[in-house]
Design an enzyme around this catalytic site. Structure first.
Site, PDB file in Angstrom:
ATOM      1  N   ASP A  10       7.542  79.809  40.571  1.00  0.00           N
ATOM      2  CA  ASP A  10       8.840  79.843  39.889  1.00  0.00           C
ATOM      3  C   ASP A  10       9.129  78.430  39.403  1.00  0.00           C
ATOM      4  O   ASP A  10       8.434  77.476  39.776  1.00  0.00           O
ATOM      5  CB  ASP A  10       9.950  80.304  40.864  1.00  0.00           C
ATOM      6  CG  ASP A  10      11.316  80.373  40.190  1.00  0.00           C
ATOM      7  OD1 ASP A  10      11.395  80.872  39.046  1.00  0.00           O
ATOM      8  OD2 ASP A  10      12.317  79.920  40.786  1.00  0.00           O
ATOM      9  N   SER A  11      10.185  78.288  38.607  1.00  0.00           N
ATOM     10  CA  SER A  11      10.591  76.953  38.184  1.00  0.00           C
ATOM     11  C   SER A  11      11.298  76.215  39.322  1.00  0.00           C
ATOM     12  O   SER A  11      11.539  75.015  39.204  1.00  0.00           O
ATOM     13  CB  SER A  11      11.542  77.071  36.995  1.00  0.00           C
ATOM     14  OG  SER A  11      12.681  77.800  37.393  1.00  0.00           O
ATOM     15  N   TYR A  42      13.300  76.432  33.086  1.00  0.00           N
ATOM     16  CA  TYR A  42      12.383  77.112  32.173  1.00  0.00           C
ATOM     17  C   TYR A  42      13.166  77.899  31.111  1.00  0.00           C
ATOM     18  O   TYR A  42      12.657  78.148  30.029  1.00  0.00           O
ATOM     19  CB  TYR A  42      11.481  78.081  32.956  1.00  0.00           C
ATOM     20  CG  TYR A  42      10.271  77.449  33.622  1.00  0.00           C
ATOM     21  CD1 TYR A  42      10.207  76.090  33.884  1.00  0.00           C
ATOM     22  CD2 TYR A  42       9.194  78.243  33.998  1.00  0.00           C
ATOM     23  CE1 TYR A  42       9.098  75.533  34.512  1.00  0.00           C
ATOM     24  CE2 TYR A  42       8.071  77.699  34.615  1.00  0.00           C
ATOM     25  CZ  TYR A  42       8.033  76.347  34.870  1.00  0.00           C
ATOM     26  OH  TYR A  42       6.931  75.802  35.481  1.00  0.00           O
ATOM     27  N   GLY A  43      14.376  78.283  31.471  1.00  0.00           N
ATOM     28  CA  GLY A  43      15.197  79.107  30.570  1.00  0.00           C
ATOM     29  C   GLY A  43      15.521  78.452  29.245  1.00  0.00           C
ATOM     30  O   GLY A  43      15.958  79.106  28.305  1.00  0.00           O
ATOM     31  N   CYS A  74       9.427  84.639  38.542  1.00  0.00           N
ATOM     32  CA  CYS A  74      10.338  84.001  37.589  1.00  0.00           C
ATOM     33  C   CYS A  74      10.408  84.924  36.377  1.00  0.00           C
ATOM     34  O   CYS A  74       9.368  85.269  35.805  1.00  0.00           O
ATOM     35  CB  CYS A  74       9.780  82.635  37.200  1.00  0.00           C
ATOM     36  SG  CYS A  74      10.670  81.838  35.840  1.00  0.00           S
ATOM     37  N   ASN A  75      11.619  85.321  36.027  1.00  0.00           N
ATOM     38  CA  ASN A  75      11.767  86.249  34.894  1.00  0.00           C
ATOM     39  C   ASN A  75      11.415  85.595  33.568  1.00  0.00           C
ATOM     40  O   ASN A  75      10.839  86.223  32.687  1.00  0.00           O
ATOM     41  CB  ASN A  75      13.209  86.755  34.822  1.00  0.00           C
ATOM     42  CG  ASN A  75      13.550  87.663  35.984  1.00  0.00           C
ATOM     43  OD1 ASN A  75      13.423  88.870  35.875  1.00  0.00           O
ATOM     44  ND2 ASN A  75      13.969  87.092  37.100  1.00  0.00           N
ATOM     45  N   THR A  76      11.768  84.311  33.431  1.00  0.00           N
ATOM     46  CA  THR A  76      11.505  83.620  32.170  1.00  0.00           C
ATOM     47  C   THR A  76       9.998  83.468  31.969  1.00  0.00           C
ATOM     48  O   THR A  76       9.472  83.754  30.887  1.00  0.00           O
ATOM     49  CB  THR A  76      12.183  82.228  32.180  1.00  0.00           C
ATOM     50  OG1 THR A  76      13.491  82.344  32.722  1.00  0.00           O
ATOM     51  CG2 THR A  76      12.244  81.645  30.793  1.00  0.00           C
ATOM     52  N   GLU A 153      20.263  75.529  42.533  1.00  0.00           N
ATOM     53  CA  GLU A 153      19.392  74.401  42.882  1.00  0.00           C
ATOM     54  C   GLU A 153      20.189  73.286  43.572  1.00  0.00           C
ATOM     55  O   GLU A 153      19.681  72.627  44.466  1.00  0.00           O
ATOM     56  CB  GLU A 153      18.693  73.851  41.629  1.00  0.00           C
ATOM     57  CG  GLU A 153      17.624  74.779  41.055  1.00  0.00           C
ATOM     58  CD  GLU A 153      16.331  74.815  41.890  1.00  0.00           C
ATOM     59  OE1 GLU A 153      16.059  73.855  42.617  1.00  0.00           O
ATOM     60  OE2 GLU A 153      15.616  75.840  41.798  1.00  0.00           O
ATOM     61  N   CYS A 185      17.198  86.920  36.824  1.00  0.00           N
ATOM     62  CA  CYS A 185      16.716  85.559  37.079  1.00  0.00           C
ATOM     63  C   CYS A 185      16.574  85.492  38.586  1.00  0.00           C
ATOM     64  O   CYS A 185      17.501  85.894  39.322  1.00  0.00           O
ATOM     65  CB  CYS A 185      17.728  84.524  36.590  1.00  0.00           C
ATOM     66  SG  CYS A 185      17.331  82.843  37.113  1.00  0.00           S
ATOM     67  N   THR A 186      15.439  85.014  39.055  1.00  0.00           N
ATOM     68  CA  THR A 186      15.190  85.094  40.500  1.00  0.00           C
ATOM     69  C   THR A 186      16.111  84.175  41.318  1.00  0.00           C
ATOM     70  O   THR A 186      16.205  84.321  42.537  1.00  0.00           O
ATOM     71  CB  THR A 186      13.712  84.791  40.823  1.00  0.00           C
ATOM     72  OG1 THR A 186      13.339  83.562  40.186  1.00  0.00           O
ATOM     73  CG2 THR A 186      12.818  85.915  40.351  1.00  0.00           C
ATOM     74  N   HIS A 187      16.785  83.242  40.641  1.00  0.00           N
ATOM     75  CA  HIS A 187      17.773  82.429  41.365  1.00  0.00           C
ATOM     76  C   HIS A 187      19.026  83.243  41.723  1.00  0.00           C
ATOM     77  O   HIS A 187      19.741  82.891  42.660  1.00  0.00           O
ATOM     78  CB  HIS A 187      18.211  81.229  40.511  1.00  0.00           C
ATOM     79  CG  HIS A 187      17.235  80.099  40.468  1.00  0.00           C
ATOM     80  ND1 HIS A 187      16.055  80.160  39.759  1.00  0.00           N
ATOM     81  CD2 HIS A 187      17.266  78.864  41.040  1.00  0.00           C
ATOM     82  CE1 HIS A 187      15.405  79.007  39.898  1.00  0.00           C
ATOM     83  NE2 HIS A 187      16.113  78.207  40.677  1.00  0.00           N
TER      84      HIS A 187
HETATM   85  N1  DGL Z   1      14.177  81.554  38.193  1.00  0.00           N
HETATM   86  C1  DGL Z   1      13.837  81.611  36.840  1.00  0.00           C
HETATM   87  C2  DGL Z   1      13.947  83.000  36.259  1.00  0.00           C
HETATM   88  O1  DGL Z   1      13.838  83.957  36.977  1.00  0.00           O
HETATM   89  C3  DGL Z   1      14.351  80.652  35.834  1.00  0.00           C
HETATM   90  C4  DGL Z   1      15.175  79.486  36.117  1.00  0.00           C
HETATM   91  C5  DGL Z   1      15.029  78.435  35.049  1.00  0.00           C
HETATM   92  O2  DGL Z   1      15.705  78.502  34.003  1.00  0.00           O
HETATM   93  O3  DGL Z   1      14.209  77.549  35.277  1.00  0.00           O
HETATM   94  O4  DGL Z   1      14.069  83.161  35.077  1.00  0.00           O
END
Ligand code: DGL
Length: 271
Positions: A10-11, A42-43, A74-76, A153, A185-187
């Protein structure tokens, strides 16, 4: 049968929401996790950057940890790099968008599904494509929520001020009358309570992690690479960011002591 670890990427700390479910469900499996905090979010990155970063991480986990499969937690990165990694790696690779879509379609009664995610995931249209493939009658209402990832974060997700930000950023999706909302988003599962409070109890929140773990299990079985030996599993964690920050969120979320190792971007790039 294989004792090799399952790789998670993940990011940042978001992928721990998927790793936690895997730890609970796949109790013999060893896990190697990498959070690329130095290059987060990453988004807001381009497709090319996300593909390049994801491949570097995958190569690191393959070379250093000899992983038997990769979970893009990570979805992105799933939206932009799943097929790229599948084409470039010899191990099975799975993402979270297909699992999240299946879970959402299975849950909705009104065919009105909301998606909250990074701007990158929303822009990619990956969820819409996947959901329409499963059931073309389902309408998807998407909202980018770029302020949520830094709040997780930076461990600000318990702050009462955070509820105000969440309410504000979900005000549009709250008018769309969805009965199902994908935490895309996994966060976001880390701040689930704040999101649930904002959308109300009538909206079912979908954490794609649950369905992802079912798919991991199936891949392990289909490829005969489960670890059937009952022994204490090992978990290793790497971050390109600050290990102390990573450990704080990870210890609390996973409920055990995490000692993440630092990994420089230079090391990743040189692989
Ligand atoms: N956790 C990441 C996701 O699921 C992205 C977070 C990011 O923007 O880095 O998309």
């Amino acid at each position: 049968m294989s004792k090799k670890a399952i790789g998670f990427m993940d990011s940042g700390v978001g992928g721990l929401t998927v790793a936690k479910l895997a730890i609970q469900e796949l109790q013999n499996e060893n896990i190697a996790y990498l959070g690329d905090e130095a290059r987060l979010p990453y988004g807001e990155k381009s497709k090319e950057e996300i593909q390049q970063y994801s491949l570097q991480i995958a190569n690191f986990l393959i070379k250093k940890e000899d992983i038997k499969m990769l979970v893009i937690a990570c979805n992105t990165a799933t939206s932009y790099a799943l097929s790229y990694l599948q084409d470039n790696l010899l191990i099975p690779v799975i993402g979270v968008v297909n699992p999240g879509s299946i879970a959402a379609v299975n849950n909705t009664k009104t065919n009105r599904v909301g998606l909250i995610a990074t701007n990158g995931t929303v822009k990619s249209g990956a969820y819409e494509k996947e959901i329409k493939k499963i059931n073309n009658d389902v309408e998807v209402f998407s909202q980018g929520c770029p302020r949520f990832v830094p709040m997780v974060e930076n461990q600000e997700f318990k702050d009462s001020k955070t509820q105000i930000v969440v309410d504000n950023d979900l005000s549009t999706i709250n008018k769309d009358d969805v009965d199902t909302l994908i935490l895309g988003c996994t966060h976001f599962p880390i701040m689930r309570d704040l999101i649930q409070k904002s959308v109300g109890d009538n909206v079912k929140l979908i954490d794609p992690g649950h369905e992802t773990v079912k798919q991991i299990k199936k891949i392990l079985q289909d490829n005969h690479i489960e670890n059937n030996e009952v022994s204490k599993p090992t978990y290793s964690f790497y971050t390109t960011g600050n290990p102390d920050n990573f450990n704080k969120v990870a210890n609390e979320w996973l409920n055990f002591e995490v000692h993440a190792k630092h990994l420089s971007i230079k090391e990743l790039e040189e692989l």
